[in-house]
Structure formats: structure tokens, C-alpha cells
Enzyme design. Structure first.
Site, PDB file in Angstrom:
ATOM      1  N   ASP A   1       0.822  -1.222   0.000  1.00  0.00           N
ATOM      2  CA  ASP A   1       0.000   0.000   0.000  1.00  0.00           C
ATOM      3  C   ASP A   1       0.852   1.268   0.000  1.00  0.00           C
ATOM      4  OD1 ASP A   1      -1.792  -2.017   0.455  1.00  0.00           O
ATOM      5  OD2 ASP A   1      -2.845  -1.007   2.072  1.00  0.00           O
TER       6      ASP A   1
ATOM      7  N   GLU B   1     -11.804  -1.569   1.058  1.00  0.00           N
ATOM      8  CA  GLU B   1     -10.579  -1.142   1.727  1.00  0.00           C
ATOM      9  C   GLU B   1     -10.122   0.230   1.242  1.00  0.00           C
ATOM     10  OE1 GLU B   1      -8.236  -4.879   2.903  1.00  0.00           O
ATOM     11  OE2 GLU B   1      -8.144  -4.856   0.725  1.00  0.00           O
TER      12      GLU B   1
HETATM   13  C1  FRU Z   1      -4.798  -3.368   1.401  1.00  0.00           C
HETATM   14  C2  FRU Z   1      -4.675  -3.791   2.828  1.00  0.00           C
HETATM   15  C3  FRU Z   1      -5.156  -2.714   3.760  1.00  0.00           C
HETATM   16  C4  FRU Z   1      -4.402  -2.992   5.025  1.00  0.00           C
HETATM   17  C5  FRU Z   1      -3.100  -3.562   4.506  1.00  0.00           C
HETATM   18  C6  FRU Z   1      -2.526  -4.680   5.312  1.00  0.00           C
HETATM   19  O1  FRU Z   1      -3.797  -3.892   0.589  1.00  0.00           O
HETATM   20  O2  FRU Z   1      -5.363  -5.000   3.051  1.00  0.00           O
HETATM   21  O3  FRU Z   1      -6.551  -2.709   3.939  1.00  0.00           O
HETATM   22  O4  FRU Z   1      -4.264  -1.841   5.794  1.00  0.00           O
HETATM   23  O5  FRU Z   1      -3.326  -4.011   3.192  1.00  0.00           O
HETATM   24  O6  FRU Z   1      -1.335  -5.138   4.800  1.00  0.00           O
END
Ligand code: FRU
Length: 440
Positions: free
Chosen positions: A46, A285
Site C-alpha cells: 500500500d 478497503e
Molecule cells: C490493502 C490492505 C489494507 C491494510 C493492509 C494490510 O492492501 O489489506 O486494507 O491496511 O493491506 O497489509
């Protein structure tokens, strides 16, 4: 002031039946398997570009800055049966050891690793999960909103500062984490209600219409797992025969919203979800906004595997549009899908973030690699930045129009930092100056 007495928008099963993988206007162009890697000692996923509360992507003293979820690659620890590096196992394990790091560049794409934002031991839980770094003022002060995960899932923030020089960017502060809130069990599902609950990914913003501070985040609709009902509202106008929804009651994703009850964003009140996906999808997300042409474009990322029984769609970014912050929202392109992976490379990218200039950043997950020997790994793990793409937002519709460089996240505005005074900044005046800065 926005009317906060609102009904959540329901993303219906009928809407989601309109999701079509491989529609050329909503499909991310193929990512080549020979992609470059940002740093072969690290996985990054992310990506959180530095921005202000109105969403503008900013640089400081000419330095673009991004924050990433990051984990060290561990070839020593992850071995397959032959004793070779099992990169897939290492990649799949990354969420449990996620740390937020930062990178800087002069050109918005040649990223130099800056290191961790918080030193080990500062963040109170084992995982530092996604959020949003906000530049507060022209002294380089930053509020990093993020998620403290395991134990629990708490939306938190930590304040620090960026310090620039001709050589690069460093961080100062980021030593005291403030917990803001967790799921409440009334609007948002708690761990007690569902051990697979999702509650994370804060993204604060100032509503351009009412000037108030809000944040959106990922949640699930409150209630014990398995007790949600899929009625006619959740079904929508489905075609004849679409009655068997299987175990769709287990999919309860929603986009949450909270309003700040003070001017510094230390104190928040949870509001009902803006968009619910009960019976449709379990994960919405990293929600975030683009404000354009008097419209609120609310984007969120989701997966194929989190769709409910009887529905499907690609991993990618989905969008909802309204003329009002609290809706009602319309799914973009009628279905919600804005930019999905092609079926030939279903995991090529994820965690898309749409910027106000229409550029969309994401990371590479895995890309298929044809090999003559079927025993060889059939895909290449990414853990690096994907090519940026550009989309056009046209009313309720979107069109993918351009592929740019890998990890290209150009600033939309440069902020020249002023010497920081020794006085402790007055939070209210910081906030006041942001509001003035954004709204003139
Ligand atoms: C998206 C996600 C987010 C979370 C992170 C965990 O890729 O699932 O929602 O904060 O990755 O690694």
C-alpha cells in the site's frame, strides 16, 4: 453543515451483477513481467502519497514524498522443500510484519528509501497498517493517520515532521501514537461480533462544501457474523431466478465515516456507513475521495475473493459518486467498477489510490511468467510500484486513458517549508491555516 442524519447507500447485488471483468474502459493495462523493483531487499505494498486535507498531492521543497507499507524480504527464513528462497511464502507473510516507511524523490518516480517513520517500539501493536499522511502546514508538520493492528484494530495517528535538505528528506518526531477509535459494535462490526472483522485504513479530508474535518475508513456492518439479512434492499432489481444467494450473509463490507469533534482531529464521532455492501462484498478497503466538478467521488479497493456467492469482479478500485457528502451515492459506471485487473493477470496490481489529477497508483502483487518447465514458478512476485495509470472521470463514468511510468506520483503543488520556530505550534492555528490555505 452537512446533514448527518442520513441513510447509508446500499451497493446492491443487482449493481454488482453489472461488474464486467475485461471491459476495456475499466481494465488496467497489462503489467509486463520484466517490471523493475524499487528495492530488492524490501517488499512494499500500500502506497500513501503525501497530501493535504483537500487531497492535493504535495511535495516539500521540491521533494515528493510517499509512505509505504513495507517489510524486509527474508530469504534466510522462507525456504521451500529444496532449500531455495520461497518468495511466495515470504510475500504472503508480510501483513504480519508491516511497517510504515517513507521514500522521497525529485522527479516523483526515482524513489530513494528514507527509512521507517516510527522507530521500533513506538507503535503499540505488532502491525502498522495503512492510512494517510497529511501535511499540516508550511513548517513540514505531518499527521500520519494509520491503523494499529494485532491485538485489535485501532485507528490512530502520530504527529511528526519532515525535514528537507539539498540531499534529501528525513523525519523528526513520530514518537507518540494517539489512539482515535475502534469499531463500536453499533454501526461497525467488532472483533467480538466477527473474528474476521475489517476496521482500518483511515483517510481524513476536509469537505469542500462545509469545511468540516471528516475521515473515511474500511469497516464491516455491525452485527454478529451470520446474522445479517439479504432483503430486497440489498438485492436490488435482480433478474428472474437470482434468488439463491448462498452464504452471502457473511459478506458485510462498508465504507465508514467519522466527523471530527475538535479542530485538531484528536476527537471523533462515528457516523453510520456511507456505503454498505451486505450480501455483495466483505472488503471495501482504503476508501478515499476525489472532489471534482461539484461531485464527491468515493473510491475503495476490493478483491475478487471477497465477493459474495453468486457475484464476481476483479481485484481493483471501485467508485461511488454523489453531489452530497452523505449521499445517496451512485455506483460508478453503473456497477461500481472503475479499474480492475484483467482476467489474464488477475493479481497483477492492488491497493489503487486515485489522485485528484486522475493518476492512479497501485503496487504489483504477482504477474504470470510463461515458463517451459511447469515445475518452475509460474508467476513473478512484485512487492514494488506498479505503472501509474490515468483515468478520466466524466460524470458518473470513468475511462482508463494512459499508462505512465512505474511508481509515478508527481506532486500537484510544491510547498516551500519555512524555518520551524522553537515555539510549540498551536494546533488550532495549524488547522486554521490549512483551512485558509485550501479555501483561499
Ligand atoms: C490493502 C490492505 C489494507 C491494510 C493492509 C494490510 O492492501 O489489506 O486494507 O491496511 O493491506 O497489509
Amino acid at each position: 453543515m452537512t446533514n448527518l442524519n442520513f441513510q447509508s447507500t446500499i451497493w446492491t447485488r443487482a449493481d454488482a451483477l453489472k461488474v464486467h471483468t475485461d471491459d476495456p474502459t475499466t481494465t488496467q493495462p497489462l503489467v509486463p513481467a520484466n517490471f523493475p523493483v524499487l528495492d530488492d531487499r524490501l517488499f512494499i505494498w500500500d502506497t500513501m502519497p503525501l497530501r493535504t486535507l483537500d487531497g492535493t498531492i504535495v511535495s516539500v521543497d521540491g521533494w515528493s514524498v510517499i509512505f509505504t507499507l513495507t517489510a524486509e524480504r527474508s530469504p534466510e527464513k522462507f525456504k521451500d522443500a529444496n532449500g531455495d528462497y520461497d518468495i511466495t511464502a515470504d510475500w504472503n507473510d508480510r501483513h504480519g510484519r508491516a511497517r510504515i516507511c517513507f521514500w522521497y524523490s525529485r522527479d516523483g518516480k526515482s524513489w530513494i528509501f528514507g527509512g521507517r517513520v516510527m522507530k521500533e517500539g513506538v507503535s503499540p501493536t505488532s502491525r502498522e497498517w495503512a492510512g494517510t499522511p497529511i501535511l499540516l502546514n508550511d513548517q513540514g508538520d505531518i499527521d500520519l493517520y494509520y491503523t494499529c493492528v494485532t491485538p485489535g484494530a485501532t485507528i490512530s495517528k502520530v504527529r511528526g515532521r519532515l525535514v528537507t535538505s539539498d540531499e534529501g528528506v528525513s523525519v523528526a518526531g513520530f514518537t507518540t501514537v494517539k489512539s482515535l477509535f475502534s469499531a463500536d459494535g453499533t454501526y461497525y462490526q467488532t472483533e467480538e461480533q466477527n473474528t474476521y472483522w475489517n476496521f482500518r485504513d483511515p483517510c481524513p479530508f476536509i469537505d469542500p462544501n462545509d469545511g468540516q474535518l471528516y475521515m473515511v475508513f474500511e469497516g464491516n456492518v455491525a452485527g454478529d457474523r451470520g446474522t445479517h439479512t439479504i432483503g430486497s434492499a440489498q438485492m436490488g432489481d435482480v433478474p428472474p431466478g437470482h434468488t439463491d444467494v448462498g452464504g452471502a450473509r457473511y459478506q458485510t463490507g462498508c465504507i465508514g465515516i467519522a466527523v471530527a469533534t475538535d479542530s485538531s482531529g484528536e476527537s471523533w464521532e462515528l457516523l453510520p456507513p456511507l456505503v454498505t455492501a451486505v450480501g455483495v462484498n466483505d472488503q471495501t478497503e482504503r476508501p478515499h475521495y476525489v472532489f471534482k466538478d461539484g461531485k464527491y467521488y468515493l473510491f475503495t479497493i476490493s478483491h475478487k475473493y471477497t465477493y459474495a456467492d453468486g457475484l464476481t469482479g476483479p481485484d481493483g478500485v471501485y467508485g461511488f459518486v454523489s453531489e452530497n457528502l452523505t449521499g445517496p451515492y451512485r455506483p460508478m459506471n453503473s456497477s461500481g467498477l472503475v479499474l480492475g485487473n484483467p482476467s489474464s493477470q488477475p493479481f497483477q496490481t492492488y491497493s489503487h489510490y486515485v489522485m485528484p489529477n486522475g493518476l492512479v497508483t497501485s503496487f504489483i502483487d504477482s504477474v504470470p511468467v510463461p515458463t517451459p518447465n511447469p515445475k518452475d514458478l509460474q508467476y513473478r512476485i512484485g512487492g514494488t510500484e506498479a505503472p501509474t495509470v490515468r483515468i478520466e472521470l466524466v460524470g458518473d463514468r470513468s475511462f482508463v486513458v494512459e499508462t505512465l511510468d512505474f511508481g509515478y506520483i508527481p506532486a500537484m503543488r510544491d510547498v516551500q517549508l519555512k524555518e520551524k520556530s522553537n515555539l510549540i505550534s498551536d494546533i488550532d492555528s495549524i488547522f486554521g491555516s490549512i483551512v485558509k490555505g485550501i479555501f483561499g
